[in-house]
Design a protein around this motif. Structure first.
Motif, PDB file in Angstrom:
ATOM      1  N   SER A 140       0.827  -1.207   0.000  1.00 39.44           N
ATOM      2  CA  SER A 140       0.000   0.000   0.000  1.00 39.44           C
ATOM      3  C   SER A 140       0.859   1.254   0.000  1.00 39.44           C
ATOM      4  N   ALA A 141       1.861   1.292   0.873  1.00 40.56           N
ATOM      5  CA  ALA A 141       2.738   2.464   0.956  1.00 40.56           C
ATOM      6  C   ALA A 141       3.554   2.633  -0.318  1.00 40.56           C
ATOM      7  N   ARG A 142       4.061   1.548  -0.865  1.00 40.09           N
ATOM      8  CA  ARG A 142       4.877   1.632  -2.083  1.00 40.09           C
ATOM      9  C   ARG A 142       4.042   2.070  -3.288  1.00 40.09           C
ATOM     10  N   THR A 143       2.787   1.626  -3.327  1.00 35.77           N
ATOM     11  CA  THR A 143       1.889   2.059  -4.392  1.00 35.77           C
ATOM     12  C   THR A 143       1.717   3.572  -4.363  1.00 35.77           C
ATOM     13  N   ARG A 144       1.565   4.124  -3.168  1.00 37.33           N
ATOM     14  CA  ARG A 144       1.383   5.571  -3.019  1.00 37.33           C
ATOM     15  C   ARG A 144       2.646   6.329  -3.403  1.00 37.33           C
ATOM     16  N   VAL A 145       3.800   5.847  -2.980  1.00 35.29           N
ATOM     17  CA  VAL A 145       5.051   6.559  -3.235  1.00 35.29           C
ATOM     18  C   VAL A 145       5.415   6.532  -4.722  1.00 35.29           C
ATOM     19  N   LEU A 146       5.274   5.367  -5.354  1.00 39.53           N
ATOM     20  CA  LEU A 146       5.676   5.212  -6.748  1.00 39.53           C
ATOM     21  C   LEU A 146       4.595   5.628  -7.734  1.00 39.53           C
ATOM     22  N   GLY A 147       3.363   5.691  -7.258  1.00 45.07           N
ATOM     23  CA  GLY A 147       2.272   6.027  -8.160  1.00 45.07           C
ATOM     24  C   GLY A 147       1.913   4.917  -9.119  1.00 45.07           C
ATOM     25  N   SER A 148       2.340   3.712  -8.811  1.00 43.62           N
ATOM     26  CA  SER A 148       2.007   2.558  -9.651  1.00 43.62           C
ATOM     27  C   SER A 148       1.626   1.387  -8.758  1.00 43.62           C
ATOM     28  N   GLU A 149       0.779   0.514  -9.278  1.00 46.42           N
ATOM     29  CA  GLU A 149       0.228  -0.596  -8.503  1.00 46.42           C
ATOM     30  C   GLU A 149       1.308  -1.618  -8.151  1.00 46.42           C
ATOM     31  N   CYS A 150       1.388  -1.972  -6.875  1.00 49.36           N
ATOM     32  CA  CYS A 150       2.406  -2.918  -6.404  1.00 49.36           C
ATOM     33  C   CYS A 150       1.793  -4.188  -5.815  1.00 49.36           C
ATOM     34  N   PHE A 151       0.477  -4.305  -5.816  1.00 49.52           N
ATOM     35  CA  PHE A 151      -0.152  -5.438  -5.152  1.00 49.52           C
ATOM     36  C   PHE A 151       0.016  -6.747  -5.921  1.00 49.52           C
ATOM     37  N   SER A 152       0.184  -6.687  -7.249  1.00 49.33           N
ATOM     38  CA  SER A 152       0.401  -7.927  -7.994  1.00 49.33           C
ATOM     39  C   SER A 152       1.741  -8.552  -7.611  1.00 49.33           C
ATOM     40  N   THR A 153       2.756  -7.714  -7.422  1.00 48.48           N
ATOM     41  CA  THR A 153       4.056  -8.225  -6.965  1.00 48.48           C
ATOM     42  C   THR A 153       3.938  -8.760  -5.544  1.00 48.48           C
ATOM     43  N   ALA A 154       3.220  -8.030  -4.704  1.00 50.92           N
ATOM     44  CA  ALA A 154       3.031  -8.485  -3.324  1.00 50.92           C
ATOM     45  C   ALA A 154       2.292  -9.816  -3.288  1.00 50.92           C
ATOM     46  N   ALA A 155       1.314  -9.997  -4.182  1.00 51.00           N
ATOM     47  CA  ALA A 155       0.562 -11.252  -4.222  1.00 51.00           C
ATOM     48  C   ALA A 155       1.468 -12.419  -4.587  1.00 51.00           C
ATOM     49  N   ALA A 156       2.419 -12.192  -5.503  1.00 55.78           N
ATOM     50  CA  ALA A 156       3.357 -13.259  -5.879  1.00 55.78           C
ATOM     51  C   ALA A 156       4.259 -13.623  -4.699  1.00 55.78           C
ATOM     52  N   ILE A 157       4.695 -12.626  -3.949  1.00 50.93           N
ATOM     53  CA  ILE A 157       5.517 -12.888  -2.759  1.00 50.93           C
ATOM     54  C   ILE A 157       4.678 -13.622  -1.716  1.00 50.93           C
ATOM     55  N   ALA A 158       3.429 -13.202  -1.556  1.00 50.13           N
ATOM     56  CA  ALA A 158       2.535 -13.848  -0.589  1.00 50.13           C
ATOM     57  C   ALA A 158       2.338 -15.318  -0.937  1.00 50.13           C
TER      58      ALA A 158
END
Length: 213
Positions: free
Chosen positions: A162-180
């Motif tokens: 969530s924080a990285r998405t806000r800072v970079l302005g791009s969606e990071c949850f797909s990468t997080a889902a792969a790590i999860a």
């Protein structure tokens, strides 16, 4: 006859002042932050008088706490209460966030407010603990060897995405889902493969070949 109130410009308005105040708080707190939003501006956007605002909320602190409660009152029930998914699938569903997902409002509030005793900061802390607890329960249902550890890992991963998405302005949850998915697979033991002949049942000693009798 429905109760009426007068807004800042004197227009007569019907019921729903509380909802307009909360709607304005969601807009302004999200767009410009909590500290930069004053009650005068909030009342103008909500089209209520300050007197009306303070009839519904004793102070701004109380309004901020209620603003946070509105985001997810049942702690991701749309994920954790789903019966059409396996426990493992529910863990992964926690990472299915829209591409436009902003910085978590609970994190944003805690960062802005600084005071850990602020009612909104206390609620944000309780919410984060509740998320980790629900992840832990689901991890236990999925068969994780250490569900508490997996729950905390996944909670941390959600906040980081969530924080990285806000800072970079791009969606990071797909990468997080792969790590999860990797964390979940590592935490849940794979079933032992069936042994050859494992279904054959023998009773008594093995038969003796005819040539040895």
């Amino acid at each position: 006859m429905p109760e009426l109130e007068k807004g800042p410009q004197g227009q007569r308005r019907g019921r729903g002042a509380r909802e307009r105040i909360l709607g304005a708080s969601q807009q302004l707190f999200r767009d410009q932050g909590i500290n930069r939003t004053g009650m005068d501006q909030l009342c103008a956007v909500a089209q209520v008088s300050k007197r009306t605002a303070y009839q519904h909320f004793a102070n701004k602190d109380e309004l901020v706490a209620e603003y946070l409660r509105r985001f997810d009152p049942d702690v991701m029930s749309g994920v954790f209460d789903r019966t059409d998914l396996t426990p493992r699938e529910r863990l992964l569903a926690a990472f299915e966030m829209p591409a436009s997902t902003p910085l978590c409002p609970y994190i944003a509030a805690a960062v802005e407010l600084h005071d850990p005793r602020h009612p909104a900061a206390e609620y944000a802390r309780e919410y984060k603990i509740a998320i980790a607890a629900r992840l832990t329960v689901t991890a236990r249902e999925a068969g994780a060897t250490d569900p508490e550890q997996l729950g905390e890992q996944l909670a941390l991963l959600i906040d980081g995405a969530s924080a990285r998405t806000r800072v970079l302005g791009s969606e990071c949850f797909s990468t997080a889902a792969a790590i999860a998915a990797a964390l979940i697979d590592n935490a849940i033991p794979s079933p032992a493969p069936p042994q050859p002949g494992g279904d054959r049942v023998t009773t008594g000693p093995a038969p003796v070949p005819a040539g040895d009798r």
